[in-house]
Write an enzyme that holds these catalytic residues in place. Structure first.
Site, short mmCIF file in Angstrom:
data_model
loop_
_atom_site.label_atom_id
_atom_site.label_comp_id
_atom_site.label_asym_id
_atom_site.label_seq_id
_atom_site.Cartn_x
_atom_site.Cartn_y
_atom_site.Cartn_z
N HIS A 68 0.92 -1.38 0.13
CA HIS A 68 -0.07 0.04 -0.07
C HIS A 68 0.94 1.04 0.06
O HIS A 68 2.21 1.13 0.36
CB HIS A 68 -0.85 0.33 1.29
N TYR A 126 -2.14 -1.63 8.96
CA TYR A 126 -0.59 -2.44 8.32
C TYR A 126 0.11 -2.81 9.28
O TYR A 126 0.11 -2.35 10.59
CB TYR A 126 0.04 -1.04 7.51
N HIS A 179 -2.22 -3.44 -3.38
CA HIS A 179 -3.68 -3.24 -2.97
C HIS A 179 -4.51 -3.14 -4.08
O HIS A 179 -5.60 -3.94 -4.19
CB HIS A 179 -3.74 -2.16 -2.27
N LYS A 181 -8.80 1.28 -6.56
CA LYS A 181 -8.05 2.19 -6.34
C LYS A 181 -6.67 2.21 -7.00
O LYS A 181 -6.27 1.10 -7.49
CB LYS A 181 -7.54 2.13 -4.84
N CYS A 207 -3.74 2.50 -5.38
CA CYS A 207 -2.68 2.21 -4.57
C CYS A 207 -1.95 0.68 -4.80
O CYS A 207 -2.71 -0.21 -5.32
CB CYS A 207 -3.51 2.06 -3.33
#
Length: 148
Positions: free
Chosen positions: A10, A39, A122, A130, A132
């Site tokens: 991420h 995380y 991710h 996303k 990400c």
């Protein structure tokens, strides 16, 4: 012991000019109603590796179930790096040389501990819309010689 099947990469979705610590991200996650930072690891711009989720404070973060990829948290380890946005707030690979070195070493360590673990960004997980982590994780793995 929990055996992860995935490593999820991420970004913090912050600008390179911003300084964002794991403590700040933890505050954001607690505001969302989570029990801790989502995380397991956080890589600062200078390459400092900060430990994330460790609710029982025993130092064994691999046993913790994170909160970073819906439907995959119980079977993954989450690594986040500081950055991911340019100065206009647009997605961009802002990783520093130091972040890349630490990320490489961490991926090699975890994948050696958990044979067959799959490494994804991710955005590479199902039903994620996303950008990400703002770089191609699979290509990075190929460059550093880690199976993804």
């Amino acid at each position: 012991m929990r055996i992860p099947k995935y490593i999820a990469i991420h970004c913090s979705a912050t600008k390179l000019s911003q300084d964002v610590s794991i403590e700040r991200i933890k505050k954001w996650h607690l505001k969302r109603g989570w029990s801790d930072v989502g995380y397991h690891y956080y890589i600062r711009k200078d390459g400092t590796l900060e430990l994330g989720r460790d609710r029982d404070n025993d130092g064994n973060i691999w046993e913790e179930i994170g909160a970073h990829v819906r439907n995959f948290n119980s079977k993954s380890i989450g690594i986040c790096y500081e950055g991911g946005l340019d100065e206009n707030g647009e997605p961009k690979d802002t990783r520093t040389k130091e972040q890349k070195l630490v990320m490489s070493a961490l991926l090699k360590l975890i994948s050696s501990q958990f044979k067959g673990v799959k490494i994804n960004g991710h955005r590479d997980f199902p039903n994620v819309t996303k950008s990400c982590p703002c770089f191609d994780v699979h290509r990075f793995c190929e460059l550093i010689g880690v199976k993804h």
